[in-house]
Write a protein that holds these residues in place. Structure first.
Motif, PDB file in Angstrom:
ATOM      1  N   VAL A 232       0.354  -6.135   7.719  1.00 49.40           N
ATOM      2  CA  VAL A 232       0.279  -4.686   7.879  1.00 49.40           C
ATOM      3  C   VAL A 232      -1.156  -4.211   8.088  1.00 49.40           C
ATOM      4  CG1 VAL A 232      -0.004  -4.037   5.458  1.00 49.40           C
ATOM      5  CG2 VAL A 232       1.269  -2.530   6.989  1.00 49.40           C
ATOM      6  N   TRP A 233      -2.137  -5.031   7.698  1.00 49.02           N
ATOM      7  CA  TRP A 233      -3.544  -4.651   7.842  1.00 49.02           C
ATOM      8  C   TRP A 233      -3.827  -4.224   9.282  1.00 49.02           C
ATOM      9  CZ3 TRP A 233      -7.512  -5.907  11.026  1.00 49.02           C
ATOM     10  CH2 TRP A 233      -8.783  -5.520  10.631  1.00 49.02           C
ATOM     11  N   PRO A 234      -4.622  -3.151   9.516  1.00 50.13           N
ATOM     12  CA  PRO A 234      -5.414  -2.362   8.560  1.00 50.13           C
ATOM     13  C   PRO A 234      -4.744  -1.058   8.135  1.00 50.13           C
ATOM     14  CG  PRO A 234      -6.143  -1.862  10.779  1.00 50.13           C
ATOM     15  CD  PRO A 234      -5.001  -2.846  10.919  1.00 50.13           C
ATOM     16  N   THR A 235      -3.459  -0.894   8.416  1.00 49.27           N
ATOM     17  CA  THR A 235      -2.773   0.351   8.115  1.00 49.27           C
ATOM     18  C   THR A 235      -1.933   0.193   6.846  1.00 49.27           C
ATOM     19  OG1 THR A 235      -0.907  -0.296   9.512  1.00 49.27           O
ATOM     20  CG2 THR A 235      -2.675   0.952  10.558  1.00 49.27           C
ATOM     21  N   VAL A 236      -1.198   1.239   6.509  1.00 50.60           N
ATOM     22  CA  VAL A 236      -0.184   1.174   5.465  1.00 50.60           C
ATOM     23  C   VAL A 236       1.129   1.672   6.057  1.00 50.60           C
ATOM     24  CG1 VAL A 236      -1.828   1.490   3.575  1.00 50.60           C
ATOM     25  CG2 VAL A 236      -0.695   3.483   4.564  1.00 50.60           C
ATOM     26  N   PHE A 237       2.222   1.167   5.545  1.00 46.55           N
ATOM     27  CA  PHE A 237       3.553   1.678   5.869  1.00 46.55           C
ATOM     28  C   PHE A 237       4.052   2.463   4.663  1.00 46.55           C
ATOM     29  CE2 PHE A 237       4.969  -2.095   8.805  1.00 46.55           C
ATOM     30  CZ  PHE A 237       4.048  -1.689   9.745  1.00 46.55           C
ATOM     31  N   SER A 238       4.705   3.575   4.905  1.00 50.82           N
ATOM     32  CA  SER A 238       5.360   4.282   3.807  1.00 50.82           C
ATOM     33  C   SER A 238       6.780   4.621   4.218  1.00 50.82           C
ATOM     34  CB  SER A 238       4.604   5.568   3.443  1.00 50.82           C
ATOM     35  OG  SER A 238       4.577   6.466   4.539  1.00 50.82           O
ATOM     36  N   SER A 239       7.672   4.558   3.258  1.00 46.78           N
ATOM     37  CA  SER A 239       9.065   4.930   3.493  1.00 46.78           C
ATOM     38  C   SER A 239       9.507   5.821   2.342  1.00 46.78           C
ATOM     39  CB  SER A 239       9.945   3.678   3.576  1.00 46.78           C
ATOM     40  OG  SER A 239      11.314   4.033   3.707  1.00 46.78           O
ATOM     41  N   THR A 240       9.766   7.073   2.641  1.00 47.25           N
ATOM     42  CA  THR A 240      10.148   8.024   1.586  1.00 47.25           C
ATOM     43  C   THR A 240      11.432   8.758   1.928  1.00 47.25           C
ATOM     44  OG1 THR A 240       8.740   9.730   2.603  1.00 47.25           O
ATOM     45  CG2 THR A 240       7.752   8.378   0.866  1.00 47.25           C
ATOM     46  N   LEU A 241      12.137   8.324   2.971  1.00 43.87           N
ATOM     47  CA  LEU A 241      13.358   9.010   3.380  1.00 43.87           C
ATOM     48  C   LEU A 241      14.560   8.440   2.629  1.00 43.87           C
ATOM     49  CD1 LEU A 241      12.735   9.051   7.246  1.00 43.87           C
ATOM     50  CD2 LEU A 241      12.443  10.957   5.648  1.00 43.87           C
ATOM     51  N   PRO A 242      15.400   9.299   2.038  1.00 43.80           N
ATOM     52  CA  PRO A 242      16.613   8.813   1.376  1.00 43.80           C
ATOM     53  C   PRO A 242      17.477   8.068   2.395  1.00 43.80           C
ATOM     54  CG  PRO A 242      16.181  11.130   0.880  1.00 43.80           C
ATOM     55  CD  PRO A 242      15.251  10.760   1.986  1.00 43.80           C
ATOM     56  N   PRO A 243      18.311   7.117   1.956  1.00 36.70           N
ATOM     57  CA  PRO A 243      18.605   6.762   0.565  1.00 36.70           C
ATOM     58  C   PRO A 243      17.753   5.625   0.022  1.00 36.70           C
ATOM     59  CG  PRO A 243      20.129   5.613   1.985  1.00 36.70           C
ATOM     60  CD  PRO A 243      19.216   6.387   2.896  1.00 36.70           C
ATOM     61  N   TRP A 244      16.709   5.206   0.753  1.00 42.57           N
ATOM     62  CA  TRP A 244      15.921   4.055   0.343  1.00 42.57           C
ATOM     63  C   TRP A 244      14.994   4.409  -0.809  1.00 42.57           C
ATOM     64  CZ3 TRP A 244      18.086   0.296   2.960  1.00 42.57           C
ATOM     65  CH2 TRP A 244      18.594   0.550   4.241  1.00 42.57           C
ATOM     66  N   GLN A 245      14.669   3.416  -1.638  1.00 42.13           N
ATOM     67  CA  GLN A 245      13.674   3.645  -2.673  1.00 42.13           C
ATOM     68  C   GLN A 245      12.324   3.914  -2.018  1.00 42.13           C
ATOM     69  OE1 GLN A 245      12.855   0.421  -5.402  1.00 42.13           O
ATOM     70  NE2 GLN A 245      11.590   1.702  -6.725  1.00 42.13           N
ATOM     71  N   PRO A 246      11.590   4.935  -2.458  1.00 38.90           N
ATOM     72  CA  PRO A 246      10.264   5.198  -1.894  1.00 38.90           C
ATOM     73  C   PRO A 246       9.379   3.957  -2.008  1.00 38.90           C
ATOM     74  CG  PRO A 246      10.975   7.045  -3.228  1.00 38.90           C
ATOM     75  CD  PRO A 246      11.978   5.948  -3.451  1.00 38.90           C
ATOM     76  N   THR A 247       8.756   3.593  -0.886  1.00 39.02           N
ATOM     77  CA  THR A 247       8.018   2.334  -0.799  1.00 39.02           C
ATOM     78  C   THR A 247       6.687   2.549  -0.092  1.00 39.02           C
ATOM     79  OG1 THR A 247      10.102   1.099  -0.682  1.00 39.02           O
ATOM     80  CG2 THR A 247       8.113  -0.042   0.045  1.00 39.02           C
ATOM     81  N   LEU A 248       5.658   1.894  -0.591  1.00 40.64           N
ATOM     82  CA  LEU A 248       4.355   1.881   0.073  1.00 40.64           C
ATOM     83  C   LEU A 248       3.970   0.428   0.316  1.00 40.64           C
ATOM     84  CD1 LEU A 248       1.873   3.479   1.088  1.00 40.64           C
ATOM     85  CD2 LEU A 248       0.887   3.170  -1.192  1.00 40.64           C
ATOM     86  N   THR A 249       3.815   0.055   1.577  1.00 45.81           N
ATOM     87  CA  THR A 249       3.395  -1.289   1.951  1.00 45.81           C
ATOM     88  C   THR A 249       1.934  -1.223   2.360  1.00 45.81           C
ATOM     89  OG1 THR A 249       5.638  -1.764   2.735  1.00 45.81           O
ATOM     90  CG2 THR A 249       3.890  -3.257   3.446  1.00 45.81           C
ATOM     91  N   TYR A 250       1.097  -2.044   1.745  1.00 47.18           N
ATOM     92  CA  TYR A 250      -0.352  -1.919   1.904  1.00 47.18           C
ATOM     93  C   TYR A 250      -0.968  -3.299   2.160  1.00 47.18           C
ATOM     94  CZ  TYR A 250      -0.360  -3.756  -2.843  1.00 47.18           C
ATOM     95  OH  TYR A 250      -0.156  -4.560  -3.943  1.00 47.18           O
ATOM     96  N   PRO A 251      -2.186  -3.352   2.707  1.00 48.00           N
ATOM     97  CA  PRO A 251      -2.813  -4.650   2.983  1.00 48.00           C
ATOM     98  C   PRO A 251      -3.161  -5.394   1.698  1.00 48.00           C
ATOM     99  CG  PRO A 251      -3.867  -2.886   4.242  1.00 48.00           C
ATOM    100  CD  PRO A 251      -2.992  -2.227   3.224  1.00 48.00           C
ATOM    101  N   ALA A 252      -2.758  -6.645   1.627  1.00 43.82           N
ATOM    102  CA  ALA A 252      -3.051  -7.465   0.448  1.00 43.82           C
ATOM    103  C   ALA A 252      -4.547  -7.726   0.345  1.00 43.82           C
ATOM    104  CB  ALA A 252      -2.295  -8.787   0.519  1.00 43.82           C
ATOM    105  N   ARG A 253      -5.027  -7.751  -0.863  1.00 46.02           N
ATOM    106  CA  ARG A 253      -6.441  -8.032  -1.111  1.00 46.02           C
ATOM    107  C   ARG A 253      -6.769  -9.464  -0.683  1.00 46.02           C
ATOM    108  NH1 ARG A 253      -9.469  -9.628  -5.882  1.00 46.02           N
ATOM    109  NH2 ARG A 253     -11.459  -8.513  -6.028  1.00 46.02           N
ATOM    110  N   GLY A 254      -7.877  -9.634   0.015  1.00 44.13           N
ATOM    111  CA  GLY A 254      -8.287 -10.952   0.450  1.00 44.13           C
ATOM    112  C   GLY A 254      -7.754 -11.365   1.803  1.00 44.13           C
ATOM    113  N   VAL A 255      -7.119 -10.441   2.542  1.00 48.03           N
ATOM    114  CA  VAL A 255      -6.519 -10.807   3.824  1.00 48.03           C
ATOM    115  C   VAL A 255      -7.574 -11.272   4.823  1.00 48.03           C
ATOM    116  CG1 VAL A 255      -6.604  -8.453   4.780  1.00 48.03           C
ATOM    117  CG2 VAL A 255      -4.860 -10.055   5.575  1.00 48.03           C
TER     118      VAL A 255
END
Length: 344
Positions: A232-255
Motif C-alpha cells: 500500500v506504500w506510500p498511501t493509506v486505504f480506508s474503508s468506512t462504508l457499512p456493512p464492513w468493519q471500519p478499516t485503515l490499511t497503512y504502510p508497514a514500518r520498515g518497508v
C-alpha cells in the motif's frame, strides 16, 4: 479529509490484522502504476514479465483495481476476520459474498471513477485489458464471477507474491508487535503518531488526509481495524462504508528495507565488546524481525542468527514476542542505550 470519531469502547476493541488478499490488491496497483511506488521497483522488475506472459489471465482482477481511482470495491478487500488469515480462507469468504453486495460495490465503482484524470502508465511489458465486459459479466452473475475472481487471485498469488510471502509476513508481523508496544506505552496518541504522514490523532478523533474525500464516521462500538501492508506504500486505504468493519490499511514500518540488503552502519567500539555479528543484529533490529529475515539481511546462517540472538537475549539486549507461528525479536531499552549515537 476523512475523520473517524472514537468512544472509549471503540479504543478498547481496536485490533490489528493483516490480509494476503489485501496485499494482492495493493500489489496490482503497484504493477499498474510503478512510478508512484518506487520502493517496489525491484519487485516490479521481477514480476512484470511473468504477468505479461500470462496474457490476460488476470483481466477481472485488474479491472476491479482501477488506477487512478480512490475507490476499490469493498468486497475485493474485506476486513480480515482473524489476526493472521490465510489466503484460502479469505478466498472462501470472497466466494460467499452476497450478490447484492457485489452489485452495490460495482455501481459505486462506476460512479466514483475519475474520468478527468488520465490513466496511469502500466509497468513495462504488462498489458492489461480492463474491458467493462468483465465487470458486466460479474454484475450479471456474481456467483460465477466471484469464482473466476478467486481463481485469478489464487493464480496471481502463486505467480507474483507467494515466493516473497515469508519476508512480507515477517515485515507485517514486526509492525504489529511494534504498534502494540506503542499503544501499550503511550496510548492512541503514540500509536498513530508515526502511522503515516496523512494520518493524525487529536481529541479522540483520527484524521486521514484523503485528496478527494471529505466526511466523518463516528464509530459505534465497532472499533477500528488496523491493517499493516507492504504494497500500500506510500498511501493509506480506508474503508468506512457499512456493512464492513471500519478499516485503515497503512504502510508497514520498515518497508523501505524490504527488497534490498542495506549497508548497515558500523559501531567499532561496541563490536569490540560484543562482537561484529551481534552488533550487526542489534543494528538491524530497528524494527522487530524474525530469525529468517535477519539471516537474509545479514548473510548469516539462520542457525548462527538464532545462537547470537539467544546470547543477546540472555544479556537483556534483545526481547522476543510470539506472533502467530513466528517469534519476532526486538531491541530492549538497554540495547537502545548502547546504540545511542550510532547512525543506522
Amino acid at each position: 479529509m476523512l475523520t473517524i470519531g472514537f468512544s472509549a469502547y471503540d479504543l478498547a476493541v481496536m485490533r490489528f490484522a493483516f490480509s494476503p488478499m489485501q496485499e494482492i490488491v495493493a500489489s496490482v496497483r503497484v504493477l499498474k502504476d510503478p512510478a508512484a511506488h518506487a520502493l517496489h521497483v525491484p519487485w516490479v522488475n521481477r514480476v512484470a514479465p511473468r504477468v505479461a506472459a500470462a496474457a490476460g489471465a488476470f483481466d477481472l482482477l485488474f479491472a476491479l483495481v482501477p488506477v487512478p481511482s480512490w475507490y476499490i470495491p469493498d468486497f475485493v478487500t474485506p476486513p480480515p476476520t482473524t489476526p493472521v488469515p490465510d489466503l484460502e480462507t479469505e478466498l472462501a469468504d470472497l466466494r460467499r459474498t452476497a450478490p447484492e453486495r457485489v452489485r452495490a460495490d460495482l455501481d459505486r465503482l462506476a460512479t466514483l471513477r475519475d474520468p478527468a484524470r488520465p490513466s496511469a502508465p502500466v509497468a513495462r511489458d504488462v498489458q492489461v485489458r480492463t474491458d467493462n465486459a468483465e465487470l458486466r459479466a460479474l454484475r450479471a452473475d456474481p456467483k460465477a464471477g466471484l469464482g473466476r475472481l478467486a481463481a485469478q487471485m489464487s493464480d496471481y498469488w502463486e505467480l507474483a507474491v507467494s515466493e516473497h510471502w515469508p519476508r512480507l509476513r515477517s515485515l507485517l508481523e514486526g509492525d504489529v508487535v511494534h504498534r502494540a508496544r506503542r499503544l501499550a506505552d503511550g496510548g492512541p496518541a503514540a500509536l498513530f503518531a508515526d502511522l503515516a504522514p496523512s494520518v493524525s490523532w487529536r481529541d479522540d478523533r483520527l484524521s486521514i488526509a484523503h485528496p478527494r474525500f471529505v466526511g466523518h464516521r463516528q464509530l459505534d462500538g465497532e472499533g477500528l481495524l488496523l491493517v499493516p501492508s507492504a504494497f500500500v506504500w506510500p498511501t493509506v486505504f480506508s474503508s468506512t462504508l457499512p456493512p464492513w468493519q471500519p478499516t485503515l490499511t497503512y504502510p508497514a514500518r520498515g518497508v523501505a528495507t524490504l527488497w534490498e540488503r542495506r549497508a548497515t552502519a558500523a559501531a567499532p567500539a561496541l563490536e569490540r565488546v560484543i562482537g561484529r555479528s551481534r552488533t550487526r543484529l542489534l543494528l538491524e533490529l530497528e524494527a522487530p524481525a524474525s530469525t529468517t529475515e535477519l539471516a537474509f539481511r545479514t548473510g548469516l546462517t539462520p542457525g548462527a542468527v538464532s545462537q547470537h540472538l539467544g546470547l543477546l537475549r540472555s544479556a537483556g539486549l534483545v526481547g522476543a514476542a510470539r506472533s502467530g507461528r513466528l517469534v519476532l525479536y526486538f531491541r530492549t531499552e538497554a540495547s537502545a542505550v548502547l546504540l545511542t549515537g550510532v547512525r543506522v
